[in-house]
Design a protein around this motif. Structure first.
Motif, PDB file in Angstrom:
ATOM      1  N   LYS A 118     -27.059 -38.786   7.334  1.00 46.16           N
ATOM      2  CA  LYS A 118     -25.259 -38.838   6.370  1.00 46.16           C
ATOM      3  C   LYS A 118     -24.714 -38.592   8.204  1.00 46.16           C
ATOM      4  N   PRO A 119     -23.147 -39.081   7.736  1.00 49.70           N
ATOM      5  CA  PRO A 119     -22.446 -38.955   8.106  1.00 49.70           C
ATOM      6  C   PRO A 119     -22.215 -38.259   9.662  1.00 49.70           C
ATOM      7  N   VAL A 120     -22.041 -37.856  10.682  1.00 49.11           N
ATOM      8  CA  VAL A 120     -22.313 -36.533  11.761  1.00 49.11           C
ATOM      9  C   VAL A 120     -20.426 -37.345  12.066  1.00 49.11           C
ATOM     10  N   VAL A 121     -19.485 -36.232  12.302  1.00 46.57           N
ATOM     11  CA  VAL A 121     -18.290 -36.363  13.467  1.00 46.57           C
ATOM     12  C   VAL A 121     -18.719 -34.734  13.970  1.00 46.57           C
ATOM     13  N   THR A 122     -18.612 -35.257  15.148  1.00 50.98           N
ATOM     14  CA  THR A 122     -18.501 -33.976  16.532  1.00 50.98           C
ATOM     15  C   THR A 122     -17.689 -35.071  17.637  1.00 50.98           C
ATOM     16  N   ARG A 123     -17.853 -33.898  18.636  1.00 47.11           N
ATOM     17  CA  ARG A 123     -16.805 -33.945  19.927  1.00 47.11           C
ATOM     18  C   ARG A 123     -17.793 -35.285  20.645  1.00 47.11           C
ATOM     19  N   ASP A 124     -16.916 -35.717  21.002  1.00 48.03           N
ATOM     20  CA  ASP A 124     -16.987 -36.818  22.386  1.00 48.03           C
ATOM     21  C   ASP A 124     -17.301 -36.594  23.324  1.00 48.03           C
ATOM     22  N   ASP A 146     -20.695 -34.321   2.169  1.00 45.17           N
ATOM     23  CA  ASP A 146     -21.184 -36.254   2.509  1.00 45.17           C
ATOM     24  C   ASP A 146     -20.834 -36.703   3.526  1.00 45.17           C
ATOM     25  N   VAL A 147     -20.180 -35.423   4.833  1.00 47.84           N
ATOM     26  CA  VAL A 147     -20.502 -35.305   5.817  1.00 47.84           C
ATOM     27  C   VAL A 147     -20.694 -33.591   6.516  1.00 47.84           C
ATOM     28  N   SER A 148     -21.297 -34.165   7.460  1.00 46.54           N
ATOM     29  CA  SER A 148     -22.250 -33.441   8.612  1.00 46.54           C
ATOM     30  C   SER A 148     -21.670 -33.061   9.494  1.00 46.54           C
ATOM     31  N   LEU A 149     -20.567 -31.933  10.117  1.00 46.24           N
ATOM     32  CA  LEU A 149     -20.325 -31.422  11.561  1.00 46.24           C
ATOM     33  C   LEU A 149     -21.648 -31.637  12.530  1.00 46.24           C
ATOM     34  N   GLY A 150     -21.092 -31.420  13.659  1.00 48.37           N
ATOM     35  CA  GLY A 150     -21.356 -31.070  14.900  1.00 48.37           C
ATOM     36  C   GLY A 150     -20.833 -30.352  15.339  1.00 48.37           C
TER      37      GLY A 150
END
Length: 229
Positions: free
Chosen positions: A163-169, A135-139
């Protein structure tokens, strides 16, 4: 050796504007010698496909990488620990490498039952299958200087598969993505911030879908060979 190689080249390809500025300063070379060329994605396996639907109120979270400090897998484990009492948020971490043994020990100490470690070799096609069913892929979430200068291939892989991505700013990631529209960006080294992003996506399927679509549109404009070439 690097300085000499950079000096004698007519053009040096770098993966972000942040890298361009970094190498220009490091080797005392004009910015004009450097040309940004995004990492992108050129493998046909990484494309949108039909996937098994997750259940309402659940979130399948995927990370894959080689356990280098830049990845910030310790931050992912911290987020998993914060979310241990949350229902329906499960992590899969694929890979092995430099910090693997140390971080597996951390996971054991934290008794993380919501993390599945896959440390065997995973082919490209199998990795794409894992991505299609998440559901979510991490950077990346590391705090090293390089972590703030790169946009890792795993981000482009996920974008290419819608796919929605969550990663560091970082300044580098904002060369491609914007927080809340094409990805969710959180502070580096902050597991609690990552956890908040994941809860937000679990509880808002519409946001998850909107970010996935906008991220894919962004990828099509900047990530495939036609755009990079």
């Amino acid at each position: 050796v690097d300085r000499l190689a950079f000096r004698v080249a007519d053009i040096v390809l770098v993966d972000t504007e942040e890298q361009r500025r970094h190498f220009s300063a490091l080797f005392d070379l004009p910015l004009g010698k450097f040309l940004r060329s995004f990492v992108g994605e050129d493998d046909d396996d990484f494309a949108p496909r039909a996937a098994s639907d997750g259940k309402l109120g659940e979130l399948r979270v995927l990370f894959f990488g080689t356990y280098v400090p830049l990845h910030g897998i310790d931050v992912i484990l911290e987020a998993a620990h914060v979310l241990a009492e949350e229902k329906g948020i499960d992590f899969t971490i694929i890979g092995s490498g430099q910090l693997y043994s140390r971080l597996r020990a951390v996971a054991a100490d934290l008794e993380l039952v919501n993390v599945d470690f896959v440390d065997r070799w995973v082919s490209t096609s199998d990795l794409a299958s894992y991505l299609s069913n998440t559901d979510v892929s991490l950077g990346i979430f590391g705090v090293t200087p390089k972590a703030g200068r790169v946009i890792p291939y795993k981000v482009f892989d996920a974008l290419a598969m819608r796919k929605p991505v969550v990663t560091r700013d970082s300044a580098a990631i904002r060369e491609v993505l914007s927080d809340g529209r094409t990805a969710l960006l959180c502070a580096p080294g902050d597991g609690a911030a990552l956890a908040r992003c994941l809860v937000r996506l679990r509880d808002d399927p519409q946001l998850r879908s909107a970010i996935a679509e906008a991220g894919y549109d962004c990828y099509r404009q900047q990530g495939p060979p036609q755009a990079i070439g």
